[in-house]
Design an enzyme around this catalytic site. Structure first.
Site, PDB file in Angstrom:
ATOM      1  N   HIS A 293       0.821  -1.222   0.000  1.00  0.00           N
ATOM      2  CA  HIS A 293       0.000   0.000   0.000  1.00  0.00           C
ATOM      3  C   HIS A 293       0.855   1.272   0.000  1.00  0.00           C
ATOM      4  O   HIS A 293       0.641   2.145  -0.859  1.00  0.00           O
ATOM      5  CB  HIS A 293      -0.950  -0.024   1.196  1.00  0.00           C
ATOM      6  CG  HIS A 293      -1.651   1.262   1.446  1.00  0.00           C
ATOM      7  ND1 HIS A 293      -2.541   1.818   0.547  1.00  0.00           N
ATOM      8  CD2 HIS A 293      -1.592   2.132   2.498  1.00  0.00           C
ATOM      9  CE1 HIS A 293      -3.001   2.971   1.039  1.00  0.00           C
ATOM     10  NE2 HIS A 293      -2.427   3.173   2.210  1.00  0.00           N
TER      11      HIS A 293
ATOM     12  N   HIS B 126       3.860   6.771   5.644  1.00  0.00           N
ATOM     13  CA  HIS B 126       2.701   7.507   6.149  1.00  0.00           C
ATOM     14  C   HIS B 126       1.893   6.739   7.188  1.00  0.00           C
ATOM     15  O   HIS B 126       1.094   7.335   7.913  1.00  0.00           O
ATOM     16  CB  HIS B 126       1.796   7.949   4.988  1.00  0.00           C
ATOM     17  CG  HIS B 126       0.960   6.869   4.393  1.00  0.00           C
ATOM     18  ND1 HIS B 126       1.391   6.069   3.369  1.00  0.00           N
ATOM     19  CD2 HIS B 126      -0.296   6.450   4.686  1.00  0.00           C
ATOM     20  CE1 HIS B 126       0.427   5.214   3.038  1.00  0.00           C
ATOM     21  NE2 HIS B 126      -0.604   5.417   3.821  1.00  0.00           N
TER      22      HIS B 126
ATOM     23  N   GLU C 204       1.055   5.553  12.868  1.00  0.00           N
ATOM     24  CA  GLU C 204      -0.312   5.143  13.224  1.00  0.00           C
ATOM     25  C   GLU C 204      -0.427   3.651  13.466  1.00  0.00           C
ATOM     26  O   GLU C 204      -1.153   3.225  14.375  1.00  0.00           O
ATOM     27  CB  GLU C 204      -1.249   5.567  12.091  1.00  0.00           C
ATOM     28  CG  GLU C 204      -2.696   5.269  12.333  1.00  0.00           C
ATOM     29  CD  GLU C 204      -3.566   5.734  11.163  1.00  0.00           C
ATOM     30  OE1 GLU C 204      -4.620   5.107  10.940  1.00  0.00           O
ATOM     31  OE2 GLU C 204      -3.194   6.696  10.484  1.00  0.00           O
ATOM     32  N   ASP C 205       0.274   2.825  12.677  1.00  0.00           N
ATOM     33  CA  ASP C 205       0.027   1.373  12.697  1.00  0.00           C
ATOM     34  C   ASP C 205       1.189   0.542  13.236  1.00  0.00           C
ATOM     35  O   ASP C 205       1.093  -0.683  13.244  1.00  0.00           O
ATOM     36  CB  ASP C 205      -0.304   0.885  11.279  1.00  0.00           C
ATOM     37  CG  ASP C 205      -1.637   1.429  10.785  1.00  0.00           C
ATOM     38  OD1 ASP C 205      -2.468   1.788  11.630  1.00  0.00           O
ATOM     39  OD2 ASP C 205      -1.820   1.506   9.558  1.00  0.00           O
TER      40      ASP C 205
ATOM     41  N   ASP D 181      -3.322   8.361  -0.729  1.00  0.00           N
ATOM     42  CA  ASP D 181      -3.646   7.247   0.164  1.00  0.00           C
ATOM     43  C   ASP D 181      -5.104   6.825  -0.015  1.00  0.00           C
ATOM     44  O   ASP D 181      -5.427   5.639  -0.145  1.00  0.00           O
ATOM     45  CB  ASP D 181      -3.385   7.695   1.607  1.00  0.00           C
ATOM     46  CG  ASP D 181      -3.909   6.697   2.630  1.00  0.00           C
ATOM     47  OD1 ASP D 181      -3.507   5.528   2.564  1.00  0.00           O
ATOM     48  OD2 ASP D 181      -4.716   7.093   3.488  1.00  0.00           O
TER      49      ASP D 181
ATOM     50  N   ASP E 229     -27.834  14.887 -23.350  1.00  0.00           N
ATOM     51  CA  ASP E 229     -28.022  15.540 -24.642  1.00  0.00           C
ATOM     52  C   ASP E 229     -27.024  16.668 -24.883  1.00  0.00           C
ATOM     53  O   ASP E 229     -26.915  17.173 -25.990  1.00  0.00           O
ATOM     54  CB  ASP E 229     -29.452  16.099 -24.736  1.00  0.00           C
ATOM     55  CG  ASP E 229     -29.869  16.360 -26.177  1.00  0.00           C
ATOM     56  OD1 ASP E 229     -29.535  15.521 -27.031  1.00  0.00           O
ATOM     57  OD2 ASP E 229     -30.505  17.384 -26.425  1.00  0.00           O
TER      58      ASP E 229
END
Length: 732
Positions: A73, A97, A101-102, A164, A284
């Site tokens: 990712h 990134h 956070e992870d 992301d 149209d």
């Protein structure tokens, strides 16, 4: 011949150059580094590869919902940004990134290895995962607020987040259906409009198409089929118009290219929904784009196309003289084409075309190596974000105001000195005043539009000249919120009214607290400073004013605060509380709540004999729960509202409780149960009956009891009824 309208176009000027778009994505860092060598120096590519190794080690063992290694990712996100030709620090931040956070990696560690710029970018994109929020909406709003404010310091934060989100949307099929809908809705409401606000058109279109596909799959499928049916019929007509426009330019000696503009499905759906047009009317209108070399040539081409086809009155827009808020420039005109079909023609230069497709990202795409700050292109919007942040009461309100500003539909009006102000369509005089300055908005009382006196709720139209009339001492009115349309005006009005309310609450809170302290022959001026400071620190309040405002707003009970400040113990006093014990509204039921409004929570229905706890609820006073009730929340989070209470030694009155009786489905069963309850001296308040498995009926009773002992007697009596199969107290 125009391209298939069902495909989403990448930036037109870059498609032939990018080998990464020419073939299916291959998650190979070697391919990406080879592409980066086409525009970055070798030492920067080496730094990028070092960041990849760091990220791969940090994410070791982690997998995405699709089952692929997680590092795929970040590499895909970096690839999207590489196609924008972003600088190497932005690309390194893209690879990293998610590490804050992870993973266990801290911001300081990223800064030590890759510098403060990369660490700030990574931190700006990271969600606020360390804080507990009351709801998903509040957590989402706070994280978006953090990201948008980081964007005001460095615009690359939002570019990383858009890349992301784009890759997440491309791989959304691995998520559960409800998650797909939630993420798609957020994409359509926030991220696609941000991409549009920054002028990155190709990202906006792809986000909208993917969001449409996952949020409204059936609607998309129906429009898809309808477009395919009409596409074949229109190819010949579109080709004829293209040839006619190209021949007209050639006759005038004007070099330029003509192409049919693609209609994407979400754009068709939104126009049908917002303007209430049928599909035939939307489809149209054919769209064409003419790209030439210079600005003056654009106006020459306008004359050529107006000579070729008759223009539709009132459908010409000059976005070259007055650009859109996101920097977009072009001439737009609607013509009556062959067979009476309306055609829209957009005329722009090559530079304008690049800006129309890539917006702020065009700075890096076409001027790589320069260090100028491209955020100047969105300076007004970024400044508005900062002002809305200062004036918003919380992150949810801030996000609501941002959403308002992300759907502008521009109106262009002029100040008395000729300055152009861009507002949302439907904006009023008050919106204009706040767009000038918050002080101008706060003190406006009237306005002149084109030299005529108008009311503050007058809706403005493009081209009007607006002069605001101010008066010293004037202040915003709450009724303005009923007609203002811009986020800045709404935030400014709410901020003023909130501060006004707080000033009033401060005075009220002081009077209430002094009244309670007078019981102890004290007032605020006589309180011991250390004791007051200790209480403020325990309650996590900034100062005495914050405490008084809380009391004035009803968020804290003055009597409880007074007792805590004087250090008094809660004792059973002779005064009688006001409570909601049935039939005995003035008898003492709970120790420690004397002189306070007491109610019993309906979620768990406590009765004498239950272990209980209480919390203060604004507007309801003291609410008593069973100790195990989940609605009490954790003691740590609601410490300033929790209250230790216990039952009086002999509480009088009757209390509501709820029981569930499962009984054989026989005639007269309800009467038998009701009679048994009545025999034990209890009244039935309500009863609800529902079928269960055909032969069994579940009866849920709300009954009045004196205590747990009384309830046990009733349940024991019911168990002796042959028809009763099971009986339990609710909630379990």
């Amino acid at each position: 011949m125009p391209a298939d309208p069902l495909t989403v176009a990448p930036p037109g000027a870059r498609a032939p150059e990018s080998p990464l778009r020419a073939e299916p994505p291959r998650y190979l860092i070697s391919d990406l580094c080879a592409y980066l060598e086409s525009y970055l120096p070798p030492d920067q590519v080496r730094e990028f590869y070092r960041a990849y190794l760091f990220g791969a080690e940090a994410h070791e063992g982690q997998k995405r919902k699709s089952g692929e290694p997680y590092i795929y990712h970040p590499v895909a996100v970096a690839r999207i940004l590489a196609e924008m030709r972003m600088d190497y620090k932005c690309l390194m931040a893209a690879l990293l990134h998610d590490v804050i956070e992870d993973t266990d990696i801290a911001k300081a560690e990223v800064a030590a290895d890759f510098g403060d710029d990369v660490a700030e970018l990574v931190d700006g994109v990271s969600k606020l995962s360390q804080i507990d929020f009351d709801s998903r909406a509040e957590a989402q709003a706070a994280s978006l607020q953090k990201m948008l404010l980081a964007m005001t310091r460095d615009i690359r934060v939002i570019l990383i987040k858009l890349a992301d989100r784009l890759h997440n949307m491309r791989t959304l099929d691995a998520m559960r259906p409800e998650a797909c809908r939630r993420i798609s809705r957020e994409t359509l409401e926030i991220y696609a409009p941000i991409a549009n606000r920054l002028g990155i058109n190709w990202v906006r279109i792809e986000l909208e198409e993917l969001g449409f596909e996952h949020h409204w799959p059936w609607r998309r499928r129906i429009i898809h089929r309808a477009v395919r049916r009409t596409h074949g019929e229109r190819v010949e007509m579109v080709g004829a118009v293209e040839r006619a426009l190209q021949e007209a330019l050639a006759q005038e000696g004007i070099p330029g290219t003509v192409e049919g503009r693609r209609k994407h499905l979400y754009g068709i759906y939104r126009k049908m929904r917002d303007k209430h047009h049928p599909f035939e009317e939307v489809i149209d209108v054919s769209a064409f784009r003419v790209v030439v070399d210079r600005v003056d040539t654009c106006y020459r081409v306008l004359g050529v196309v107006h000579n070729l086809y008759k223009p539709v009155p009132g459908r010409f827009k000059d976005y070259i003289a007055i650009p859109k808020a996101n920097g977009y420039q072009s001439l737009h005109t609607v013509l009556v084409g062959p067979q009476g079909v309306q055609i829209e023609v957009q005329i722009r230069t090559e530079d304008m075309q690049r800006m129309a497709e890539s917006g702020i990202a065009a700075h890096w795409l076409y001027k790589s190596g320069e260090e100028a700050n491209p955020a100047a292109l969105a300076a007004d919007w970024l400044q508005n974000l900062l002002e809305m942040q200062r004036e918003a009461g919380n992150s949810v309100e801030f996000l609501e105001n941002v959403k308002v500003d992300l759907f502008p539909g521009e109106v262009y009006v002029f100040t008395p000195k000729g300055r152009i102000i861009t507002l949302k369509r439907g904006a009023t005089v008050v919106d204009f005043a706040f767009a000038i300055h918050s002080d101008v908005g706060n003190t406006c009382v009237a306005a002149r539009v084109d030299h005529r006196l108008v009311a503050l709720n007058t809706v403005l139209r493009s081209g009007q000249r607006v002069e605001i009339i101010n008066a010293p001492g004037a202040k915003p009115n709450a009724s303005w919120l009923n007609f203002v349309t811009t986020g800045k005006a709404r935030a400014g009005i709410r901020s003023y009214l909130k501060n006004l309310k707080q000033r009033e609450a401060l005075g009220l809170g002081k009077r209430l607290l002094n009244a309670e302290l007078s019981v102890f022959d004290l007032d605020l001026d006589q309180l011991e400073t250390p004791r007051l400071a200790a209480y403020l620190d325990e309650a996590k309040l900034a100062g005495l004013d914050a405490l008084l405002v809380d009391i004035g707003l009803g968020n804290r009970l003055a009597a409880l605060v007074a007792r805590r400040l004087v250090g008094g113990e809660l004792e059973e006093l002779g005064s009688e509380p006001r409570n909601e014990a049935k039939n005995h509204p003035n008898r003492l039921a709970i120790r420690g709540t004397e002189g306070m409004v007491v109610s019993f929570a309906r979620c768990c229905r406590p009765i004498p004999g239950d272990t209980i706890a209480a919390q203060f609820s604004p507007g309801r006073g003291i609410v008593v729960h069973r100790s195990e009730c989940r609605n009490l929340g954790s003691p740590e989070r609601k410490r300033d509202r929790r209250l230790a209470v216990e039952w009086a030694s002999e509480p009088e009155g009757e209390f509501s409780t709820e029981i569930r009786v499962e009984i054989g489905n026989r005639r007269g069963a309800l009467a038998v149960v009701a009679s048994a309850i009545a025999e034990q001296g209890s009244n039935i308040e309500t009863v609800v009956s529902c079928e269960k498995e055909g032969m069994t009926t579940a009866l849920e009773f709300v009954i009045l009891v004196r205590s747990r002992v009384h309830l046990a007697q009733i349940m024991r009596r019911l168990r002796h009824i042959p028809l009763v199969e099971r009986i339990i107290r609710l909630p379990r």
